[in-house]
Design a protein around this motif. Structure first.
Motif, mmCIF file in Angstrom:
data_model
loop_
_atom_site.group_PDB
_atom_site.id
_atom_site.type_symbol
_atom_site.label_atom_id
_atom_site.label_comp_id
_atom_site.label_asym_id
_atom_site.label_seq_id
_atom_site.Cartn_x
_atom_site.Cartn_y
_atom_site.Cartn_z
ATOM 1 N N TYR A 170 -2.158 3.737 -12.769
ATOM 2 C CA TYR A 170 -2.460 2.730 -11.756
ATOM 3 C C TYR A 170 -1.385 2.704 -10.672
ATOM 4 N N THR A 171 -0.124 2.735 -11.072
ATOM 5 C CA THR A 171 0.967 2.702 -10.108
ATOM 6 C C THR A 171 0.970 3.950 -9.240
ATOM 7 N N GLY A 172 0.745 5.100 -9.851
ATOM 8 C CA GLY A 172 0.689 6.345 -9.084
ATOM 9 C C GLY A 172 -0.434 6.341 -8.063
ATOM 10 N N LEU A 173 -1.598 5.851 -8.466
ATOM 11 C CA LEU A 173 -2.713 5.779 -7.529
ATOM 12 C C LEU A 173 -2.450 4.783 -6.411
ATOM 13 N N ARG A 174 -1.783 3.677 -6.732
ATOM 14 C CA ARG A 174 -1.434 2.708 -5.679
ATOM 15 C C ARG A 174 -0.471 3.330 -4.673
ATOM 16 N N VAL A 175 0.514 4.071 -5.170
ATOM 17 C CA VAL A 175 1.476 4.716 -4.271
ATOM 18 C C VAL A 175 0.773 5.751 -3.399
ATOM 19 N N LEU A 176 -0.090 6.563 -4.007
ATOM 20 C CA LEU A 176 -0.827 7.555 -3.224
ATOM 21 C C LEU A 176 -1.719 6.904 -2.182
ATOM 22 N N LEU A 177 -2.353 5.815 -2.535
ATOM 23 C CA LEU A 177 -3.200 5.099 -1.590
ATOM 24 C C LEU A 177 -2.374 4.528 -0.438
ATOM 25 N N PHE A 178 -1.196 4.013 -0.744
ATOM 26 C CA PHE A 178 -0.331 3.504 0.314
ATOM 27 C C PHE A 178 0.142 4.630 1.234
ATOM 28 N N VAL A 179 0.578 5.735 0.663
ATOM 29 C CA VAL A 179 1.065 6.857 1.478
ATOM 30 C C VAL A 179 -0.061 7.402 2.354
ATOM 31 N N GLY A 180 -1.248 7.546 1.769
ATOM 32 C CA GLY A 180 -2.394 8.006 2.557
ATOM 33 C C GLY A 180 -2.732 7.043 3.677
ATOM 34 N N SER A 181 -2.679 5.757 3.392
ATOM 35 C CA SER A 181 -2.939 4.750 4.426
ATOM 36 C C SER A 181 -1.872 4.800 5.511
ATOM 37 N N LEU A 182 -0.626 4.967 5.120
ATOM 38 C CA LEU A 182 0.461 5.022 6.089
ATOM 39 C C LEU A 182 0.316 6.237 7.011
ATOM 40 N N ILE A 183 0.010 7.378 6.436
ATOM 41 C CA ILE A 183 -0.176 8.580 7.250
ATOM 42 C C ILE A 183 -1.349 8.390 8.207
ATOM 43 N N PRO A 187 3.223 0.048 11.472
ATOM 44 C CA PRO A 187 2.384 0.915 10.633
ATOM 45 C C PRO A 187 2.559 0.665 9.138
ATOM 46 N N VAL A 188 3.774 0.326 8.709
ATOM 47 C CA VAL A 188 4.011 0.033 7.290
ATOM 48 C C VAL A 188 3.283 -1.248 6.887
ATOM 49 N N VAL A 189 3.358 -2.265 7.733
ATOM 50 C CA VAL A 189 2.683 -3.535 7.435
ATOM 51 C C VAL A 189 1.169 -3.327 7.392
ATOM 52 N N ILE A 190 0.640 -2.619 8.377
ATOM 53 C CA ILE A 190 -0.813 -2.370 8.415
ATOM 54 C C ILE A 190 -1.238 -1.522 7.224
ATOM 55 N N ALA A 191 -0.480 -0.483 6.903
ATOM 56 C CA ALA A 191 -0.813 0.375 5.761
ATOM 57 C C ALA A 191 -0.742 -0.397 4.455
ATOM 58 N N PHE A 192 0.212 -1.300 4.336
ATOM 59 C CA PHE A 192 0.328 -2.130 3.139
ATOM 60 C C PHE A 192 -0.920 -2.986 2.970
ATOM 61 N N ALA A 193 -1.374 -3.608 4.047
ATOM 62 C CA ALA A 193 -2.571 -4.449 3.989
ATOM 63 C C ALA A 193 -3.819 -3.623 3.702
ATOM 64 N N VAL A 194 -3.955 -2.491 4.367
ATOM 65 C CA VAL A 194 -5.137 -1.632 4.168
ATOM 66 C C VAL A 194 -5.166 -1.087 2.750
ATOM 67 N N SER A 195 -4.031 -0.622 2.250
ATOM 68 C CA SER A 195 -4.009 -0.067 0.894
ATOM 69 C C SER A 195 -4.265 -1.150 -0.146
ATOM 70 N N GLY A 196 -3.827 -2.373 0.129
ATOM 71 C CA GLY A 196 -4.092 -3.480 -0.790
ATOM 72 C C GLY A 196 -5.572 -3.787 -0.895
ATOM 73 N N VAL A 197 -6.242 -3.826 0.249
ATOM 74 C CA VAL A 197 -7.689 -4.086 0.253
ATOM 75 C C VAL A 197 -8.437 -2.928 -0.391
ATOM 76 N N LEU A 198 -8.070 -1.714 -0.045
ATOM 77 C CA LEU A 198 -8.750 -0.551 -0.628
ATOM 78 C C LEU A 198 -8.531 -0.468 -2.140
ATOM 79 N N SER A 199 -7.338 -0.780 -2.587
ATOM 80 C CA SER A 199 -7.074 -0.699 -4.030
ATOM 81 C C SER A 199 -7.879 -1.729 -4.804
#
Length: 86
Positions: free
Chosen positions: A7-20, A40-52
Motif C-alpha cells: 500500500y505504501t509503495g503504491l501510494r508513493v508511486l501514485l504521488f510521484v506519477g502525479s507530481l511528474i 506542483p507538490v501541493v497539487i500532486a499531493f491532493a490529486v494523488s490523495g483523491v486517486l488513491s
C-alpha cells in the motif's frame, strides 16, 4: 507487514506519477522550464490523495484487515494474561 509495504509503495508511486504529470502540465501551460517547487507538490499531493481513495481501495482494505487481526490477537492475549492474574 506485506500489505503495508504494498500500500505504501503504491501510494508513493501514485504521488510521484502525479507530481511528474503536474510538473509537465505546468511547464506546458506556462511555457517555462523553471517550475516552482511548492505548488506542483501541493497539487500532486491532493490529486494523488483523491486517486488513491478510488484506485487503492482493495489494498487499503487488505491493510486494514491485517491491522484489525493484529489488534484482535493483541487484545485476546491481553485478556488471557489478565484472566491468569486474577
Amino acid at each position: 507487514m506485506k500489505e503495508f509495504a504494498i500500500y505504501t509503495g503504491l501510494r508513493v508511486l501514485l504521488f510521484v506519477g502525479s507530481l511528474i504529470t503536474v510538473m509537465l502540465i505546468w511547464s506546458l501551460v506556462t511555457g517555462d522550464r523553471d517550475v516552482p517547487a511548492l505548488w506542483p507538490v501541493v497539487i500532486a499531493f491532493a490529486v494523488s490523495g483523491v486517486l488513491s481513495y478510488f484506485l487503492l481501495n482493495r489494498q487499503r482494505d487488505a491493510f486494514a484487515r491485517r491491522v484489525e487481526e493484529r489488534a484482535a490477537r493483541a487484545a485476546s492475549a491481553f485478556e488471557e494474561r489478565r484472566a491468569r492474574e486474577d
